[in-house]
Every structure is written in structure tokens, then in C-alpha cells.
Design a protein around this motif. Sequence first.
Motif, short mmCIF file in Angstrom:
data_model
loop_
_atom_site.label_atom_id
_atom_site.label_comp_id
_atom_site.label_asym_id
_atom_site.label_seq_id
_atom_site.Cartn_x
_atom_site.Cartn_y
_atom_site.Cartn_z
N VAL A 38 0.85 -1.20 0.00
CA VAL A 38 0.00 0.00 0.00
C VAL A 38 0.88 1.25 0.00
O VAL A 38 0.63 2.21 -0.73
CB VAL A 38 -0.97 -0.01 1.20
CG1 VAL A 38 -1.73 1.32 1.30
CG2 VAL A 38 -1.95 -1.16 1.08
N PHE A 39 1.96 1.24 0.81
CA PHE A 39 2.89 2.37 0.82
C PHE A 39 3.52 2.55 -0.56
O PHE A 39 3.61 3.67 -1.07
CB PHE A 39 3.98 2.19 1.88
CG PHE A 39 4.91 3.37 1.95
CD1 PHE A 39 4.62 4.45 2.75
CD2 PHE A 39 6.07 3.40 1.18
CE1 PHE A 39 5.47 5.56 2.79
CE2 PHE A 39 6.92 4.49 1.22
CZ PHE A 39 6.62 5.57 2.03
N ALA A 40 3.94 1.44 -1.17
CA ALA A 40 4.55 1.50 -2.51
C ALA A 40 3.55 2.05 -3.53
O ALA A 40 3.93 2.86 -4.40
CB ALA A 40 5.04 0.12 -2.93
N VAL A 75 4.95 9.94 4.75
CA VAL A 75 6.29 9.55 5.20
C VAL A 75 6.40 9.65 6.72
O VAL A 75 6.88 8.72 7.38
CB VAL A 75 7.38 10.39 4.49
CG1 VAL A 75 8.73 10.20 5.15
CG2 VAL A 75 7.44 10.01 3.02
N THR A 76 5.94 10.75 7.29
CA THR A 76 6.08 10.95 8.74
C THR A 76 5.32 9.88 9.52
O THR A 76 5.86 9.27 10.45
CB THR A 76 5.59 12.36 9.14
OG1 THR A 76 6.38 13.33 8.43
CG2 THR A 76 5.72 12.59 10.63
N ILE A 77 4.08 9.64 9.16
CA ILE A 77 3.28 8.64 9.89
C ILE A 77 3.91 7.25 9.73
O ILE A 77 3.99 6.49 10.70
CB ILE A 77 1.81 8.68 9.42
CG1 ILE A 77 1.17 9.98 9.91
CG2 ILE A 77 1.04 7.46 9.90
CD1 ILE A 77 -0.16 10.32 9.28
N THR A 78 4.39 6.94 8.55
CA THR A 78 5.01 5.63 8.34
C THR A 78 6.32 5.51 9.12
O THR A 78 6.61 4.44 9.68
CB THR A 78 5.23 5.38 6.83
OG1 THR A 78 3.98 5.54 6.16
CG2 THR A 78 5.74 3.97 6.59
N LEU A 79 7.09 6.58 9.19
CA LEU A 79 8.31 6.54 10.00
C LEU A 79 7.99 6.31 11.47
O LEU A 79 8.70 5.58 12.17
CB LEU A 79 9.14 7.81 9.81
CG LEU A 79 9.81 7.98 8.45
CD1 LEU A 79 10.49 9.34 8.36
CD2 LEU A 79 10.80 6.86 8.16
N PHE A 80 6.91 6.91 11.96
CA PHE A 80 6.48 6.66 13.35
C PHE A 80 6.18 5.18 13.55
O PHE A 80 6.56 4.59 14.58
CB PHE A 80 5.24 7.48 13.71
CG PHE A 80 5.46 8.96 13.85
CD1 PHE A 80 6.73 9.51 13.99
CD2 PHE A 80 4.39 9.83 13.84
CE1 PHE A 80 6.93 10.87 14.13
CE2 PHE A 80 4.57 11.20 13.97
CZ PHE A 80 5.84 11.72 14.12
#
Length: 187
Positions: A38-40, A75-80
Motif C-alpha cells: 500500500v505504501f509503494a 512519510v512521517t506517519i510511516t516513519l512513526f
Amino acid sequence: MRITLPTILTLFRIALIPVIVVTFYLPFKGANIVAATVFALGAITDWLDGWIARKYNLTSAFGAFLDPVADKLTVTITLFLLVQADPSILMAVVCSIIVGREITISALREWMAEIGERKHVRVALLGKIKTIVQMVAIVILLARLPKVGLPMYQFGQTLLIAAAVLTIWSGAVYIRAAWPILRGREQ
């Protein structure tokens, strides 16, 4: 307000954020692969909306505002999520560098636009390279693939460290470009 196809793709990318979060936490085998996929998809959509906007001149003020917001949120939420999954000093520092730079450069761009000097902090090639490295790293880290001849998770961490280095470098380029204006406004 004009809603163009690129803007619809950007809104779709924002809608994918809760899907990434939910799939990240789902308690079934392969949820990590779904979250990475999903991120990709979102990363590909990011490239696609920009390409369509430029190729077919489908730009809008709303789209120009929304696109970087969607990028930073995703990006920020995924890095969290990644720091929560791997609460190591390495991941916390690397992700903090990336998020800190995004906040700083976003504020710099906003201020430069406010004073009519936005052209000095346009997205550069180095920033695009940083984004590609960062996106690939995040996909690999989300996927948490087993070792397949290569320790994939460690490879993802290495790419994220490279993205953090590129983040610092590209951030310095933006600051350097804006520095004469920043100094001139003080005097």
C-alpha cells in the motif's frame, strides 16, 4: 477550486494513510507485505500525479498545496510506525532527522513564499534522489522480508541512513540557497 486528475491521485494517497496504519497492525501473516504494498502504491501515485500534472498541464493551486502535504503526512506517519516496530536508537535518530528536516524545509519554503522568494527553495534533483532512496527504504522496512541471500531489513536500514544523509545534505542546500535572504532580512 479545480479538481484535476493529479489532485484526485493526491487525495487517494492521503486516503491510503489509514490503510497503511491499519494493515501495519493487522494480526495476520503477511500484513507487513500488504502495508509495504500500500505504501509503494502511494509512492508510485506520488510520481504519477506529478508526471500527469506536468505532461498534461493539469496543475492547480490546490494540487500544488496538497501534494507536499500528502508526501509529508505519509512519510512521517510511516516513519512513526517503523520506530514503534523497531524502537532502537538508530531508528529513532534516523527518523527524527528525516522528520525534522521536512518540518524545517517546509517552514522555510512557506516563509520564502510569503516574502516572494520561493524560487530560491525549489525542489532540486538531490531532493528527488533523497525521496527515491527514502521510499525504497521504507517499503523494505515495512515489508520485513526474511533474509533472501541478503539481510533485507538491514539493507532497508542502510538505505534509510543514506536517505537521512541525503536529507541533511539537501536541507543544507536549501538553507544555503535561502541564507542570503535570511541574512538580508535581519539587517
